[in-house]
Design a protein around this motif. Structure first.
Motif, PDB file in Angstrom:
ATOM      1  N   SER A 167       0.934  -1.500   0.320  1.00  0.00           N
ATOM      2  CA  SER A 167       0.488   0.404   0.293  1.00  0.00           C
ATOM      3  C   SER A 167       0.432   1.586   0.055  1.00  0.00           C
ATOM      4  N   SER A 223      -8.227   6.273 -10.512  1.00  0.00           N
ATOM      5  CA  SER A 223      -9.466   5.618 -10.709  1.00  0.00           C
ATOM      6  C   SER A 223     -10.094   5.245 -11.689  1.00  0.00           C
ATOM      7  N   THR A 274      -5.820  -8.472  -6.600  1.00  0.00           N
ATOM      8  CA  THR A 274      -6.861  -6.887  -7.298  1.00  0.00           C
ATOM      9  C   THR A 274      -5.795  -5.938  -6.920  1.00  0.00           C
ATOM     10  N   ASN A 319      -6.726  -1.910  -6.358  1.00  0.00           N
ATOM     11  CA  ASN A 319      -7.557  -0.487  -5.937  1.00  0.00           C
ATOM     12  C   ASN A 319      -6.602   0.857  -5.504  1.00  0.00           C
ATOM     13  N   VAL A 338      -7.667   4.963  -4.771  1.00  0.00           N
ATOM     14  CA  VAL A 338      -8.476   6.595  -4.342  1.00  0.00           C
ATOM     15  C   VAL A 338      -7.436   7.485  -5.103  1.00  0.00           C
ATOM     16  N   THR A 341      -2.533   3.666  -3.483  1.00  0.00           N
ATOM     17  CA  THR A 341      -3.022   2.461  -3.698  1.00  0.00           C
ATOM     18  C   THR A 341      -2.231   1.646  -3.187  1.00  0.00           C
TER      19      THR A 341
END
Length: 129
Positions: free
Chosen positions: A82, A89, A112, A114, A116, A121
């Motif tokens: 992270s 996005s 996965t 993800n 923001v 990320t």
């Protein structure tokens, strides 16, 4: 893992993350490392996925901090990388993402990504034991 006596995955991760942090100037927080031996095939998948995740951080995120956790438990192998960078996005796509997913798919697992916008990320991967 190098010839002779092989390093544990935890040792390899610690060394790699220390070298990467020194080279890039990005702070690395190690949240967790596996406390037991990880099968070589799974260790290779983790290291290859970490390489790609860190490469993405370096190229795209402008992060100040990267946090990493790799655990092995009864439910299997889990990995989280992270960052506190710029995020994104929409769906995560590209050769690097495809390669990371393939490393864990080869273990019967999933990955996965993800993002923001403005919030970083997170790459999360899991494979059965």
């Amino acid at each position: 893992m190098r010839g002779g006596r092989s390093r544990s995955l935890a040792q390899a991760l610690e060394e790699h993350l220390t070298e990467w942090a020194e080279r890039t100037g990005t702070v690395v927080e190690i949240w967790a490392l596996p406390g037991e031996d990880v099968p070589p095939r799974a260790a290779r998948a983790v290291l290859a996925t970490l390489d790609e995740a860190l490469s993405n951080v370096e190229r795209h995120s402008r992060a100040n901090i990267v946090s990493v956790a790799v655990t092995l438990g009864g439910g299997g192998l889990r990995m989280t990388v992270s960052d506190d960078g710029v995020g994104f996005s929409g769906p995560a796509a590209g050769r690097g993402i495809t390669a990371m997913r393939a490393h864990f798919a080869d273990l019967g697992g999933t990955l996965t990504v993800n993002g923001v916008m403005g919030g970083g990320t997170t790459v999360t991967a899991a494979a059965p034991r």
